[in-house]
Design a protein around this motif. Sequence first.
Motif, mmCIF file in Angstrom:
data_model
loop_
_atom_site.group_PDB
_atom_site.id
_atom_site.type_symbol
_atom_site.label_atom_id
_atom_site.label_comp_id
_atom_site.label_asym_id
_atom_site.label_seq_id
_atom_site.Cartn_x
_atom_site.Cartn_y
_atom_site.Cartn_z
ATOM 1 N N THR A 114 0.812 -1.218 0.000
ATOM 2 C CA THR A 114 0.000 0.000 0.000
ATOM 3 C C THR A 114 0.844 1.265 0.000
ATOM 4 O O THR A 114 0.376 2.326 -0.418
ATOM 5 C CB THR A 114 -0.936 0.012 1.224
ATOM 6 O OG1 THR A 114 -0.160 -0.159 2.422
ATOM 7 C CG2 THR A 114 -1.960 -1.108 1.121
ATOM 8 N N GLU A 115 2.071 1.175 0.462
ATOM 9 C CA GLU A 115 2.951 2.338 0.465
ATOM 10 C C GLU A 115 3.158 2.870 -0.945
ATOM 11 O O GLU A 115 3.301 4.081 -1.155
ATOM 12 C CB GLU A 115 4.290 1.962 1.092
ATOM 13 C CG GLU A 115 5.150 3.150 1.463
ATOM 14 C CD GLU A 115 6.326 2.745 2.319
ATOM 15 O OE1 GLU A 115 6.791 3.571 3.115
ATOM 16 O OE2 GLU A 115 6.791 1.585 2.184
ATOM 17 N N LEU A 153 10.266 3.302 13.088
ATOM 18 C CA LEU A 153 10.210 4.514 12.268
ATOM 19 C C LEU A 153 11.068 5.625 12.862
ATOM 20 O O LEU A 153 11.713 6.388 12.127
ATOM 21 C CB LEU A 153 8.761 5.000 12.147
ATOM 22 C CG LEU A 153 7.823 4.218 11.235
ATOM 23 C CD1 LEU A 153 6.395 4.726 11.377
ATOM 24 C CD2 LEU A 153 8.269 4.310 9.782
ATOM 25 N N ASP A 154 11.066 5.720 14.197
ATOM 26 C CA ASP A 154 11.850 6.775 14.846
ATOM 27 C C ASP A 154 13.349 6.612 14.617
ATOM 28 O O ASP A 154 14.100 7.586 14.693
ATOM 29 C CB ASP A 154 11.556 6.799 16.348
ATOM 30 C CG ASP A 154 10.172 7.348 16.656
ATOM 31 O OD1 ASP A 154 9.607 8.023 15.775
ATOM 32 O OD2 ASP A 154 9.644 7.082 17.751
ATOM 33 N N HIS A 155 13.777 5.397 14.328
ATOM 34 C CA HIS A 155 15.194 5.150 14.074
ATOM 35 C C HIS A 155 15.563 5.382 12.600
ATOM 36 O O HIS A 155 16.735 5.327 12.242
ATOM 37 C CB HIS A 155 15.579 3.720 14.467
ATOM 38 C CG HIS A 155 15.707 3.544 15.951
ATOM 39 N ND1 HIS A 155 14.640 3.207 16.755
ATOM 40 C CD2 HIS A 155 16.775 3.697 16.791
ATOM 41 C CE1 HIS A 155 15.044 3.122 18.011
ATOM 42 N NE2 HIS A 155 16.330 3.425 18.068
ATOM 43 N N SER A 156 14.535 5.617 11.781
ATOM 44 C CA SER A 156 14.808 5.875 10.365
ATOM 45 C C SER A 156 14.615 7.347 10.081
ATOM 46 O O SER A 156 13.601 7.932 10.465
ATOM 47 C CB SER A 156 13.876 5.049 9.476
ATOM 48 O OG SER A 156 12.528 5.417 9.706
ATOM 49 N N SER A 170 8.505 7.991 4.891
ATOM 50 C CA SER A 170 8.730 7.824 6.326
ATOM 51 C C SER A 170 7.987 8.886 7.134
ATOM 52 O O SER A 170 7.419 8.592 8.192
ATOM 53 C CB SER A 170 10.226 7.869 6.640
ATOM 54 O OG SER A 170 10.801 9.097 6.228
ATOM 55 N N LEU A 171 7.953 10.131 6.657
ATOM 56 C CA LEU A 171 7.211 11.184 7.339
ATOM 57 C C LEU A 171 5.718 10.858 7.352
ATOM 58 O O LEU A 171 5.040 10.988 8.379
ATOM 59 C CB LEU A 171 7.459 12.530 6.659
ATOM 60 C CG LEU A 171 6.679 13.732 7.197
ATOM 61 C CD1 LEU A 171 6.949 13.932 8.678
ATOM 62 C CD2 LEU A 171 7.014 14.983 6.405
ATOM 63 N N SER A 172 5.207 10.412 6.213
ATOM 64 C CA SER A 172 3.800 10.037 6.124
ATOM 65 C C SER A 172 3.481 8.888 7.070
ATOM 66 O O SER A 172 2.473 8.914 7.790
ATOM 67 C CB SER A 172 3.449 9.647 4.683
ATOM 68 O OG SER A 172 2.121 9.194 4.574
ATOM 69 N N ALA A 173 4.348 7.877 7.086
ATOM 70 C CA ALA A 173 4.114 6.712 7.949
ATOM 71 C C ALA A 173 4.097 7.122 9.419
ATOM 72 O O ALA A 173 3.281 6.611 10.210
ATOM 73 C CB ALA A 173 5.184 5.657 7.698
ATOM 74 N N SER A 205 4.093 18.461 15.347
ATOM 75 C CA SER A 205 5.494 18.677 14.982
ATOM 76 C C SER A 205 5.818 18.043 13.631
ATOM 77 O O SER A 205 6.606 18.598 12.851
ATOM 78 C CB SER A 205 6.413 18.107 16.068
ATOM 79 O OG SER A 205 6.318 16.696 16.133
ATOM 80 N N LEU A 206 5.193 16.898 13.338
ATOM 81 C CA LEU A 206 5.418 16.244 12.050
ATOM 82 C C LEU A 206 4.758 17.030 10.923
ATOM 83 O O LEU A 206 5.312 17.148 9.821
ATOM 84 C CB LEU A 206 4.888 14.812 12.085
ATOM 85 C CG LEU A 206 5.641 13.836 12.997
ATOM 86 C CD1 LEU A 206 4.881 12.521 13.141
ATOM 87 C CD2 LEU A 206 7.045 13.567 12.454
#
Length: 604
Positions: free
Chosen positions: A383-384, A439-442, A480-483, A517-518
């Motif tokens: 789906t991404e 996700l936070d690590h990417s 990644s921002l969207s996720a 913030s995102l």
Amino acid sequence: MTTAVKIRSSRGCWTCRLRRKKCDEGKPICSECSTLELTCHFSDAKPDWMDGGEREKQMAQEFKQMVKDQATKRRERKWAQMEDAAALPITVADRPSPPKQASVDVDHTLAYVYQTWPIIWTGSPHRTAKFPYSRSSGHTNQSDSDDDRDEDEADRELNQAMLYIDYVFPFLSPFYRPQLSESGRGWLLVLLMKNKALFHTALSLASYFTAVVMADWDPGRHEDCKAHNWSELQKQQGLGIKALQRDLERVNERGVARSLKSSVHCLESIVQALYFEVAVANTQNWQVHLDGASVLFGQIIQTHANVGEKPWFSVLASMSPGNLAKDLGNGRHPWAPSQAAFRFMTASLIWNDIIASTALERAPSLQQFHAELLEGPNPALQTEEFVGRPNWVVLLISEIAALDAWKKGMKASGLFCIIDLVQRASIIEQRLQSGIAELDHSPIDYPTNRADRLTGEAFAALGVEALHDFDKLHTTPSHSLSAKIWAQAAMIYLRVVVSGLQPCQPEIRASVAHIISLFRALPSPLCLRTLVWPYAVAGCLATPDEEPFFRELVNAMGVLQIFGAVKEAFSVMSTVWEHRACTNPDTWDIASCFKVLGHTSLLV
């Protein structure tokens, strides 16, 4: 070298001679005059207006105008007949019932769903529908002026089709950028050329998009163009609806099991109609389209899949025999146009079904297909690539919606247990936390050339011109921002399902602040079109101090905030803010918020 000359009879009617048309000399009315409903002048004596001067020119102009007037009347009569035919209930002809694997009769179900389908458009166009390249269908008794006019109309429609491909489709599906190894987006052009209902709906969307964008151009100017676009929107929408109704009637007559190609075309048209309803923020018909598409999709798989573990994939393979390895899952592959279209429509339908379930208080209707399509190390669909959300986020939102439906069902039956709810929710929360940690690590995968990144103020100054180059202006958020935004919104959704609408809950406050913030990291306000559901979920839980941020974010989109569900989402959260004092956590949740306007909002 000789040149062929069109020979006209010297004994033909004077009408054809004046119009320089070949006359078949039929009496009392030749076929040319009969077809065009003109006065046929047959006489031995030359009429006095055939003087080779001004009177002859004037008469030629009068005949030319008569051709136009009569053509309009003929087309309006034909249109009225089409309207009468479309208004008839879709019936299922008597026929032997095809073998089915379940008791659901999709033909009767579709007939019921669309029998009273409201037609919003009530105008009356001045011509019948002309599909691209339909002029080659063999009709040769039209006048040259009719041919020229039809050709001009076909040219305009082709131009609108390219506007849809170049601007509207990328705006609606900015994450969908198939590689050359997957045959690109050529399937979309094929679909527009072959599917009449989808073609007209796409043109209606293109007209609406153009009208919205033009609203920001030079106030007081281009009024004729704006009016034409609004008129074209209504006309094409009406043509699309009627074409789909006729297609559905043919499928009903034959049965889904006997018409895979026609059934898939109907599915594509209904999904496109769903796109239209969301784009124009129409709140009346989207559930009709979604339910109809879901029923039809299920029956296509049910009646055409080979026995095995991958029914959807077997239907995909049957669309282009020899073009697909049996064990090939997702990945780079030169899909046939029919296969690429089916993949895209399936992903869109699955996604719309999941988001709709969060408002309809039910488990997703197509959840039975999630295992094959979305789960596992090599799912049929990523789906991404279609909507910018990874499969695990999509699946967890689906499971939370199902949990919400389970909770309400248990309460209605008097069997609800809070311990069971917490246990089920904790399993989902653990998976969400694990995904968020990863996700936070990417890092957010912004493009490397960030020098031209637009701030909200800069974009507002540029206005709609920023649409002219999506890639250059980075009007699509990174994956990644969207996720990250979607995962945080899913966490809010889960906590509301467990505890109700409690904006002051510390965990919810942390997630809302994180989402804000995102959102500030978005490369352009236009990115909001891909984040409507998280925007609405976070906004409904916002505090009074956070309200200005959500208001400014939508205002920065300018006129394009009304194209799609962004404006609807802001209306939802604004109304929730007004009722903040009476939002009891025991009775209010996300679904309640999405119904606060008096109708159910689909925020995709």
